[in-house]
Design an enzyme around this catalytic site. Structure first.
Site, short mmCIF file in Angstrom:
data_model
loop_
_atom_site.label_atom_id
_atom_site.label_comp_id
_atom_site.label_asym_id
_atom_site.label_seq_id
_atom_site.Cartn_x
_atom_site.Cartn_y
_atom_site.Cartn_z
N HIS A 154 -7.50 -8.68 4.21
CA HIS A 154 -6.38 -8.51 2.47
C HIS A 154 -7.74 -8.39 1.07
CE1 HIS A 154 -3.16 -7.19 0.86
NE2 HIS A 154 -3.48 -7.67 -0.03
N ASP B 285 -0.14 -3.98 14.89
CA ASP B 285 -0.24 -4.01 13.37
C ASP B 285 -2.32 -4.24 13.27
OD1 ASP B 285 -1.72 -4.01 10.48
OD2 ASP B 285 0.57 -3.48 9.93
N ASN B 286 -2.21 -5.99 12.94
CA ASN B 286 -3.42 -6.81 12.69
C ASN B 286 -4.68 -5.55 13.71
OD1 ASN B 286 -1.56 -7.41 11.70
ND2 ASN B 286 -2.16 -9.70 11.23
N HIS C 5 1.04 -1.00 -0.16
CA HIS C 5 0.35 0.14 -0.05
C HIS C 5 0.71 1.37 -0.09
CE1 HIS C 5 -3.42 -3.09 1.20
NE2 HIS C 5 -2.13 -3.06 1.82
N ASP D 64 2.94 -7.55 0.09
CA ASP D 64 2.02 -7.66 1.09
C ASP D 64 1.04 -8.48 0.38
OD1 ASP D 64 0.00 -6.77 3.22
OD2 ASP D 64 0.17 -4.73 2.66
N CYS E 257 -6.44 -2.32 12.62
CA CYS E 257 -7.40 -1.96 12.95
C CYS E 257 -8.40 -1.31 13.89
CB CYS E 257 -7.64 -3.49 12.70
SG CYS E 257 -6.44 -4.44 11.09
N SER F 146 -5.65 2.15 -2.35
CA SER F 146 -5.15 2.35 -1.14
C SER F 146 -3.87 3.17 -1.69
CB SER F 146 -4.01 0.97 -0.45
OG SER F 146 -3.43 0.18 -1.36
N LYS G 16 4.40 -7.10 14.99
CA LYS G 16 3.68 -7.55 13.86
C LYS G 16 1.85 -7.18 13.99
CE LYS G 16 2.01 -7.25 9.32
NZ LYS G 16 0.63 -7.14 9.42
P1 NAD Z 1 -6.38 -14.79 11.84
O1 NAD Z 1 -6.14 -15.97 11.01
O2 NAD Z 1 -5.97 -14.47 12.85
O3 NAD Z 1 -7.79 -14.72 11.73
C1 NAD Z 1 -9.04 -14.92 10.91
C2 NAD Z 1 -9.85 -15.81 11.66
O4 NAD Z 1 -10.90 -16.00 10.76
C3 NAD Z 1 -9.99 -17.21 12.75
O5 NAD Z 1 -9.99 -16.48 13.29
C4 NAD Z 1 -10.35 -17.83 11.60
O6 NAD Z 1 -11.03 -19.07 12.35
C5 NAD Z 1 -11.50 -17.45 10.96
N1 NAD Z 1 -12.54 -16.84 10.31
C6 NAD Z 1 -11.53 -18.07 8.83
N2 NAD Z 1 -12.64 -18.63 8.41
C7 NAD Z 1 -14.25 -17.91 9.29
C8 NAD Z 1 -15.50 -18.18 8.69
N3 NAD Z 1 -15.76 -19.01 7.45
N4 NAD Z 1 -16.69 -17.79 9.07
C9 NAD Z 1 -15.88 -16.96 10.59
N5 NAD Z 1 -14.66 -16.98 10.93
C10 NAD Z 1 -13.53 -17.95 10.10
O7 NAD Z 1 -5.81 -13.59 10.36
P2 NAD Z 1 -5.85 -12.32 11.26
O8 NAD Z 1 -4.51 -11.78 11.35
O9 NAD Z 1 -6.11 -11.68 11.54
O10 NAD Z 1 -6.16 -11.69 9.35
C11 NAD Z 1 -7.04 -11.19 8.27
C12 NAD Z 1 -7.25 -11.03 7.28
O11 NAD Z 1 -7.24 -9.43 7.25
C13 NAD Z 1 -6.33 -11.27 6.21
O12 NAD Z 1 -7.00 -11.67 4.69
C14 NAD Z 1 -4.96 -10.30 6.38
O13 NAD Z 1 -3.84 -10.83 5.81
C15 NAD Z 1 -5.40 -9.10 6.69
N6 NAD Z 1 -5.07 -7.86 7.62
C16 NAD Z 1 -5.88 -6.85 6.58
C17 NAD Z 1 -5.26 -5.43 7.34
C18 NAD Z 1 -5.67 -4.27 7.20
O14 NAD Z 1 -5.13 -3.13 7.22
N7 NAD Z 1 -6.77 -4.09 6.20
C19 NAD Z 1 -4.13 -5.64 8.74
C20 NAD Z 1 -3.63 -7.15 9.01
C21 NAD Z 1 -4.22 -8.00 8.33
N1 ADE Z 2 -1.94 -1.86 5.96
C1 ADE Z 2 -2.36 -0.97 7.21
N2 ADE Z 2 -2.42 0.06 6.86
C2 ADE Z 2 -0.88 0.69 6.29
C3 ADE Z 2 -0.55 1.95 6.32
N3 ADE Z 2 -0.51 3.00 6.27
N4 ADE Z 2 0.48 1.66 5.00
C4 ADE Z 2 0.93 1.02 4.66
N5 ADE Z 2 0.01 -0.59 4.97
C5 ADE Z 2 -1.07 0.15 5.61
#
Ligand code: NAD
Ligand code: ADE
Length: 496
Positions: free
Chosen positions: A367, A256-257, A80, A157, A261, A108, A252
């Site tokens: 993601h 971050d996650n 991003h 990423d 979020c 993004s 991380k």
């Molecule tokens: P994680 O594996 O810790 O959590 C995902 C959860 O979803 C698990 O507990 C799993 O059991 C559950 N799950 C799977 N299938 C399901 C279903 N059908 N119904 C309900 N629950 C279900 O993963 P995470 O680290 O929390 O990451 C989740 C997603 O977010 C990934 O795609 C990751 O790459 C992405 N992510 C996004 C950001 C962002 O800034 N938007 C940041 C970090 C991670």
């Molecule tokens: N993923 C989630 N937030 C972000 C940010 N601010 N920059 C890059 N990657 C990210």
């Protein structure tokens, strides 16, 4: 399979660049491709402010900018293109790397961040609102250095840069074996775009990917979904180069996650819809790290939060935090807002959306956009009205309406600017450390974790910024609990 980094695990790859075929350029020679270079001043001002909130990256610059351990390495980023990423890019450059960059999502990019980077003569190919064709062209641009050379190092990423290389390599193998290219059989739009792009590259140079792969030292992967893709490749024995799992560093994923979020989900929903959250019923699908942060965030705004989970451990955690745990089918009529956080596909189907209550808001923070059946929604009889970019209203035949944010792509980056700088400093410090390890050790293909000691170092730097006082472990206490006074303080298996 995850392997710890091992110094003796060095591959025989040479760093010296082969001069590739220059007669046919794989990509058009461009200094950059962005929305508007006039945004550079705004981007630079925001970078200046955010640098103060990224102490990890600043500390790494101080430590390594003189010795330049990444000098001589070509580095591609697919991540991003935000203000925080601009500061990561400038850190990698400060450490000596020759950097090219693309975003890892069509929505993004912060255009001012891309402009500020372009202004420094760093080739960056990213703007907010790319088409899928443009997105993959940008990824190819980021992967193509002068003389058609590829990268030595990759920051990925979600795994798209890694995927393009592997798919290109596979296509060349097929051609070499069958003396023809396979037909494109996929009916998924994005897969067709990738296949067409790879055929274009093949026509220009049928050996392009085989030429660049031997020079790739490795990739460092940022996110849960990208790591899952890498693990699948290891299982299928198709992974062509080493990969560093940045996501599973404690500093991380547990920051971050979760905390990222916790703030950026609400930011995305509110900037886009301007809705009052207090009192609303929010359904959070998935209670992993992202789900935990998302649920906690919505609760803190005064929402009634319902969690769905498939994993009994995560479901029990949600229940013991006081969240109602239900099946999605049973709460469609109750939710005002639905958020997917699973990294899995088809979580919210067209059938689900049809049954939601009028004016429900649907979004995803995982993601990829396949958590929500957006294609099916677009092909359905629902009428789509774009209220503004990244906010669409769908009206079903019975007059009921739902709102879809960021076309199902990650709402915090599509409708806002992602996580705040401070938490990205913890993530990106791990990225830089992973790149330094790859460059120094050149390990064999496999998936590697950062040593816990470095994780602790990243935390230590950021603690200072928050005016926190860490307790010092005494020698006798250290002996009593069986650790070194200077860490690591936990075993690798510890889950935080
Ligand atoms: P994680 O594996 O810790 O959590 C995902 C959860 O979803 C698990 O507990 C799993 O059991 C559950 N799950 C799977 N299938 C399901 C279903 N059908 N119904 C309900 N629950 C279900 O993963 P995470 O680290 O929390 O990451 C989740 C997603 O977010 C990934 O795609 C990751 O790459 C992405 N992510 C996004 C950001 C962002 O800034 N938007 C940041 C970090 C991670
Ligand atoms: N993923 C989630 N937030 C972000 C940010 N601010 N920059 C890059 N990657 C990210």
């Amino acid at each position: 399979m995850r392997v710890q980094l091992n110094e003796s695990n060095k591959s025989m790859k040479t760093q010296k660049s082969k001069i590739q075929d220059q007669s046919k350029k794989i990509v058009e020679s461009l200094p950059y491709k962005i929305k508007d270079i006039a945004l550079a001043k705004l981007g630079r001002d925001k970078i200046d402010i955010s640098e103060k909130e990224m102490p990890g990256l600043m500390e790494l610059r101080k430590k390594y900018s003189r010795s330049k351990p990444l000098k001589g390495f070509r580095l591609t980023g697919s991540l991003h293109m935000t203000i925080e990423t601009a500061i990561l890019i400038e850190t990698l450059k400060d450490l000596g790397a020759d950097v090219r960059w693309a975003s890892c999502n069509i929505f993004s990019t912060q255009d001012e961040a891309a402009a500020a980077i372009a202004k420094t003569k760093t080739p960056v190919f990213a703007w907010k609102g790319e088409t899928l064709e443009e997105y993959w062209d940008c990824t190819l641009q980021a992967l193509t250095f002068k003389n058609n050379l590829g990268p030595n190092l990759i920051v990925d990423d979600g795994g798209d840069a890694t995927l393009l290389i592997h798919k290109g390599f596979e296509l060349e193998n097929y051609f070499n074996e069958h003396k023809k290219l396979p037909k494109i059989t996929s009916n998924i739009e994005e897969e067709i775009v990738i296949e067409k792009l790879l055929r274009k590259v093949h026509k220009l140079n049928p050996n392009h990917w085989h030429n660049i792969v031997p020079e790739i030292i490795g990739v460092s992967e940022e996110t849960t979904t990208g790591v899952a893709r890498l693990q699948q490749m290891v299982e299928d024995a198709t992974l062509l180069f080493p990969a560093f799992n940045v996501n599973d560093a404690a500093t991380k994923s547990k920051f971050d996650n979760l905390y990222g979020c916790r703030e950026s989900l609400a930011d995305g929903i509110k900037r886009s819809t301007e809705i009052m959250l207090a009192g609303k019923t929010v359904v959070v699908c998935g209670y992993g790290d992202v789900g935990k942060g998302s649920a906690q965030s919505m609760k803190s705004y005064g929402c009634k939060v319902i969690v769905t989970e498939i994993d009994p451990i995560c479901a029990l955690q949600a229940a013991m935090e006081g969240f109602e745990v239900r099946r999605l089918e049973d709460v469609l009529k109750r939710g005002n807002i639905f958020v997917t956080t699973t990294g899995n596909k088809d979580i919210i189907t067209l059938k689900h959306m049809k049954k939601m209550k009028d004016q429900a808001i649907v979004c995803n923070i995982g993601h990829f956009d396949n958590e929500i059946q957006v294609d099916a929604l677009n092909k359905s009889d629902a009428k789509r009205d774009q209220i503004k970019p990244q906010l669409d209203r769908y009206t079903f035949k019975n007059g009921k309406q739902i709102f879809l944010l960021a076309e199902g792509r990650l709402v915090n980056l599509g409708c806002a600017t992602g996580h705040a700088s401070f938490v990205m400093s913890t993530s990106f410090s791990n990225q830089v450390l992973a790149q330094l390890f790859l460059a120094k050790n050149k390990p064999a293909p496999g998936i590697y974790d950062l040593p816990r000691k470095l994780d602790e170092e990243v935390a230590r730097i950021h603690l200072k910024h928050l005016d926190a006082d860490l307790t010092k472990l005494s020698k006798s206490q250290a002996e009593y609990i069986g650790v070194n006074v200077n860490g690591p303080y936990k075993k690798d298996e510890y889950r935080y």
